[in-house]
Scaffold this motif. Structure first.
Motif, PDB file in Angstrom:
ATOM      1  N   UNK A 100       0.869  -1.168   0.000  1.00  0.00           N
ATOM      2  CA  UNK A 100       0.000   0.000   0.000  1.00  0.00           C
ATOM      3  C   UNK A 100       0.908   1.221   0.000  1.00  0.00           C
ATOM      4  N   UNK A 101       0.827   2.010  -1.048  1.00  0.00           N
ATOM      5  CA  UNK A 101       1.730   3.140  -1.250  1.00  0.00           C
ATOM      6  C   UNK A 101       0.920   4.427  -1.165  1.00  0.00           C
ATOM      7  N   UNK A 102       1.266   5.296  -0.208  1.00  0.00           N
ATOM      8  CA  UNK A 102       0.484   6.498   0.066  1.00  0.00           C
ATOM      9  C   UNK A 102       1.309   7.730  -0.280  1.00  0.00           C
ATOM     10  N   UNK A 103       0.875   8.460  -1.288  1.00  0.00           N
ATOM     11  CA  UNK A 103       1.557   9.679  -1.711  1.00  0.00           C
ATOM     12  C   UNK A 103       0.845  10.879  -1.091  1.00  0.00           C
ATOM     13  N   UNK A 142       4.094   1.730   2.589  1.00  0.00           N
ATOM     14  CA  UNK A 142       5.164   2.596   2.113  1.00  0.00           C
ATOM     15  C   UNK A 142       4.548   3.895   1.646  1.00  0.00           C
ATOM     16  N   UNK A 143       5.357   4.799   1.162  1.00  0.00           N
ATOM     17  CA  UNK A 143       4.761   6.049   0.731  1.00  0.00           C
ATOM     18  C   UNK A 143       5.700   7.020   0.078  1.00  0.00           C
ATOM     19  N   UNK A 144       5.121   8.147  -0.267  1.00  0.00           N
ATOM     20  CA  UNK A 144       5.839   9.242  -0.912  1.00  0.00           C
ATOM     21  C   UNK A 144       5.367  10.549  -0.268  1.00  0.00           C
ATOM     22  N   UNK A 190       6.578   8.495  -8.743  1.00  0.00           N
ATOM     23  CA  UNK A 190       5.655   7.527  -8.153  1.00  0.00           C
ATOM     24  C   UNK A 190       5.552   6.290  -9.034  1.00  0.00           C
ATOM     25  N   UNK A 191       5.546   6.473 -10.331  1.00  0.00           N
ATOM     26  CA  UNK A 191       5.513   5.338 -11.254  1.00  0.00           C
ATOM     27  C   UNK A 191       6.729   4.438 -11.103  1.00  0.00           C
ATOM     28  N   UNK A 192       7.846   5.021 -10.761  1.00  0.00           N
ATOM     29  CA  UNK A 192       9.080   4.250 -10.619  1.00  0.00           C
ATOM     30  C   UNK A 192       9.117   3.460  -9.318  1.00  0.00           C
ATOM     31  N   UNK A 193       8.456   3.967  -8.284  1.00  0.00           N
ATOM     32  CA  UNK A 193       8.583   3.361  -6.955  1.00  0.00           C
ATOM     33  C   UNK A 193       7.418   2.446  -6.575  1.00  0.00           C
ATOM     34  N   UNK A 198       0.275  -2.878  -6.489  1.00  0.00           N
ATOM     35  CA  UNK A 198       0.134  -2.048  -5.297  1.00  0.00           C
ATOM     36  C   UNK A 198      -1.214  -1.335  -5.281  1.00  0.00           C
ATOM     37  N   UNK A 199      -1.651  -1.009  -4.085  1.00  0.00           N
ATOM     38  CA  UNK A 199      -2.775  -0.104  -3.896  1.00  0.00           C
ATOM     39  C   UNK A 199      -2.181   1.266  -3.620  1.00  0.00           C
ATOM     40  N   UNK A 200      -2.426   2.225  -4.495  1.00  0.00           N
ATOM     41  CA  UNK A 200      -1.775   3.531  -4.432  1.00  0.00           C
ATOM     42  C   UNK A 200      -2.799   4.619  -4.140  1.00  0.00           C
ATOM     43  N   UNK A 201      -2.550   5.373  -3.082  1.00  0.00           N
ATOM     44  CA  UNK A 201      -3.364   6.530  -2.744  1.00  0.00           C
ATOM     45  C   UNK A 201      -2.574   7.795  -3.063  1.00  0.00           C
TER      46      UNK A 201
END
Length: 303
Positions: A100-103, A142-144, A190-193, A198-201
């Protein structure tokens, strides 16, 4: 619009409207346990455009082996095939936890509110709830985190320590570097990481969204489930009818004359254009779009 420092921000409760504390984010663990991280249907562009539902588990490359009858030709490893002269196919194994990637947007325009909390505070609370919910469901977090001068990525990990690492990053001040991170540049990173599956917010007010930014979101949606969370302040969508209002961030001031109908109309149109652009993008790419105002309960927004 520049940023307003509300006049009722004296004392601890007022400070919580402007800055979010680590304790506040940690205390979100209990209410987050009831959140569901399924956000409806996602239209797959890789399988003929039919509607499919992400199962919440990514696929990770394991090895390349000799092609066997019945293998999917789309999985042929052409590089190994060319090197060996024999047809090889890629073998994948299912990951046990979904990343789960949270930007989270922390640009200057996010430090704004006329009512409720700063957009940056709402973004942090939403991110904290999502991180705890992911941990509750056994997913990796994880996140950005990005601003105009800095962009950090945190590799997805599992467990409570991963959530605390993410929450610390949300509240920890950083030293700006001499770089200019536009929204489209952040989304390119974000596309690279964000790994496939993944579930991306993406939590933002989406100021500066343009064609390149949309292209990066569309590319991301081909391999990930993408949820856009649009944060806005009530004043952004509807200014008072009459009056002059002073806004400040303690460093610079701006006066808005709402009697200037031409300027008022242009400001309203900018907000409406941004919202419409997000709605069309979400509809076209099969993305979930969540709107959250600065006066709303973040838990209710995610429900």
């Amino acid at each position: 619009m520049p940023f307003n420092k509300p006049t009722d921000t004296v004392g601890p409760s007022g400070q919580e409207r402007v800055f979010v504390s680590l304790k506040t984010l940690i205390d979100l663990a209990k209410p987050a346990s009831g959140l569901n991280l399924r956000h409806g249907r996602h239209r797959s562009r890789q399988s003929g455009g039919h509607v499919s539902r992400f199962k919440g588990r990514g696929m990770e490359f394991d090895e390349a082996r000799l092609y066997q009858p019945g293998d999917d030709i789309r999985s042929i490893d052409w590089r190994v095939t060319a090197r060996t002269g024999k047809t090889h196919t890629k073998v994948f194994r299912e990951e046990r936890e979904r990343p789960v990637f949270i930007s989270v947007d922390n640009r200057l325009a996010m430090h704004f509110a006329t009512r409720g909390v700063f957009k940056s505070v709402m973004a942090a609370k939403l991110a904290g709830l999502l991180a705890w919910a992911a941990e509750y469901h056994g997913d990796r977090i994880g996140g950005q985190l990005f601003s105009e001068h800095e962009c950090r990525e945190l590799k997805p990990q599992n467990g409570t320590h991963a959530v605390l690492r993410f929450l610390n990053a949300l509240v920890k001040p950083v030293n700006p570097v001499d770089k200019a991170f536009t929204l489209d540049r952040v989304l390119a990173r974000l596309n690279q990481h964000a790994r496939p599956g993944s579930l991306v917010y993406i939590i933002s007010d989406f100021r500066g969204i343009n064609d390149p930014a949309e292209t990066h979101i569309a590319k991301l949606s081909r391999h990930c489930e993408v949820v856009l969370i649009f944060i806005h302040d009530p004043l952004e969508s509807r200014l008072p009818a009459k009056g002059r209002y002073r806004f400040t961030d303690d460093e610079r001031d701006v006066v808005i004359d709402t009697g200037d109908q031409q300027r008022l109309s242009a400001y309203h149109q900018q907000f409406e254009d941004r919202l419409q652009r997000l709605e069309l993008l979400a509809k076209k790419r099969g993305l979930a779009l969540i709107q959250c105002g600065t006066t709303e309960d973040p838990i209710d927004c995610l429900r």
